[in-house]
Design a protein around this motif. Structure first.
Motif, mmCIF file in Angstrom:
data_model
loop_
_atom_site.group_PDB
_atom_site.id
_atom_site.type_symbol
_atom_site.label_atom_id
_atom_site.label_comp_id
_atom_site.label_asym_id
_atom_site.label_seq_id
_atom_site.Cartn_x
_atom_site.Cartn_y
_atom_site.Cartn_z
ATOM 1 N N THR A 1 -39.450 -61.052 103.539
ATOM 2 C CA THR A 1 -40.390 -62.267 103.579
ATOM 3 C C THR A 1 -40.766 -62.158 101.913
ATOM 4 N N GLU A 2 -41.449 -63.335 101.699
ATOM 5 C CA GLU A 2 -41.836 -63.705 100.156
ATOM 6 C C GLU A 2 -42.533 -62.444 99.472
ATOM 7 N N GLN A 3 -43.279 -61.881 100.263
ATOM 8 C CA GLN A 3 -43.961 -60.555 99.627
ATOM 9 C C GLN A 3 -42.743 -59.436 99.096
ATOM 10 N N GLU A 4 -41.930 -59.399 100.355
ATOM 11 C CA GLU A 4 -40.789 -58.232 99.957
ATOM 12 C C GLU A 4 -39.976 -58.767 98.592
ATOM 13 N N VAL A 5 -39.874 -60.038 98.496
ATOM 14 C CA VAL A 5 -38.933 -60.657 97.344
ATOM 15 C C VAL A 5 -39.875 -60.250 96.072
ATOM 16 N N ILE A 6 -41.189 -60.495 96.227
ATOM 17 C CA ILE A 6 -42.054 -60.210 94.879
ATOM 18 C C ILE A 6 -41.914 -58.647 94.524
ATOM 19 N N ASP A 7 -41.940 -57.649 95.707
ATOM 20 C CA ASP A 7 -42.100 -56.175 95.654
ATOM 21 C C ASP A 7 -40.675 -55.984 94.822
ATOM 22 N N LYS A 8 -39.527 -56.469 95.364
ATOM 23 C CA LYS A 8 -38.338 -55.919 94.756
ATOM 24 C C LYS A 8 -38.169 -56.206 93.222
ATOM 25 N N ILE A 9 -38.680 -57.657 92.995
ATOM 26 C CA ILE A 9 -38.376 -58.036 91.560
ATOM 27 C C ILE A 9 -39.473 -57.166 90.634
ATOM 28 N N ALA A 10 -40.557 -56.886 91.146
ATOM 29 C CA ALA A 10 -41.719 -56.115 90.524
ATOM 30 C C ALA A 10 -40.936 -54.893 90.158
#
Length: 276
Positions: free
Chosen positions: A37-46
């Motif tokens: 999901t978009e949120q999971e992508v953000i979490d991985k980048i962070a």
């Protein structure tokens, strides 16, 4: 003893109802797309930023998929990315049709905003590269207004033909190395932005790179994005075609629609193979 048997049956039945874990990636037309999901992508980048490890995100749409099909060098470039997500409802539809559904569309234009929000919360830094003259600088000001605490550490708009100018490429490298950003948004259109990222990423191995296409112009309001209901219906391409018919008619109508039809047919055949 009977009670023990009954309990065992209940446990077995409960386990049988638990769906198998989703695959980490979904294969579509020879491209591996991360099942995120978009949120999971953000979490991985962070998480990557916190660990000091950079990476590249490619948001593939139908045009990217078509390019992967006829340009092996571009396909290899996409394969090198740490994260590949589906920026386009046609891709999500195709994965559903072949019974390997992606959870949602992860559009670069949406991700550029949600990631900026997370960077602001975490006190991280962002550099804006590309766009039309003055757009990156204006987008930086607008993002700073929207997301208090976001640190824009620079912007740069390379001149036309920069990719063939060694001096200009060296200048881009110097500017970025001086800024040392956590994340760089590259707004140059595909495949130019992905090829530039490939050239630069080894210079800043702790940085995350995201190709955002025209998204900076969405931020500034120079180009309007389709309403949400149009996006949900998967018709954003039509909205964009109305805005820029001269530039986009061939990509969407002559090249895109036939490839979309072939992709859906391939997904349907794959579904039949899975069930038979």
């Amino acid at each position: 003893m009977m009670q023990s048997v009954d309990n065992g049956s209940v446990v077995a039945e409960s386990l049988a109802k638990v769906p198998p874990p989703a695959d980490a990636v979904v294969q579509l037309q020879g491209v591996s797309i991360d099942n995120l999901t978009e949120q999971e992508v953000i979490d991985k980048i962070a998480s990557g930023i916190n660990l000091g490890s950079g990476g590249c995100v490619v948001t593939v749409n139908l045009d990217h998929m078509r390019r992967c099909h006829y340009d092996p060098s571009y396909l290899e470039l996409v394969k090198e990315a740490e994260l590949v997500v589906a920026d386009g409802m046609p891709l999500v539809w195709a994965t559903r049709l072949q019974n390997t559904p992606l959870p949602e569309r992860v559009a670069g234009s949406s991700l550029s905003l949600s990631l900026a929000h997370r960077l602001a919360e975490d006190g991280r830094t962002l550099f804006l590269l590309g766009g039309n003259d003055g757009v990156a600088e204006e987008a930086g000001r607008e993002l700073s207004k929207r997301f208090a605490g976001l640190k824009i550490v620079g912007s740069y708009c390379p001149p036309f033909g920069f990719e063939n100018d060694r001096n200009e490429l060296d200048q881009i490298t110097r500017v970025l190395k001086s800024a040392q950003p956590d994340v760089v948004y590259v707004a140059l259109g595909s495949p130019k932005q992905e090829r530039l990222i490939q050239m630069l990423r080894h210079e800043l191995p702790q940085t995350w790179w995201l190709g955002v296409g025209i998204s900076l112009s969405f931020v500034t309001g120079d180009v309007s994005r389709a309403p949400e209901w149009v996006q949900r219906l998967g018709l954003e391409w039509g909205y964009r075609l109305i805005q820029e018919p001269t530039r986009l008619w061939r990509r969407y109508l002559v090249e895109g629609l036939p490839f979309f039809a072939r992709m859906m047919a391939t997904s349907l055949r794959r579904r039949w193979r899975i069930f038979n």
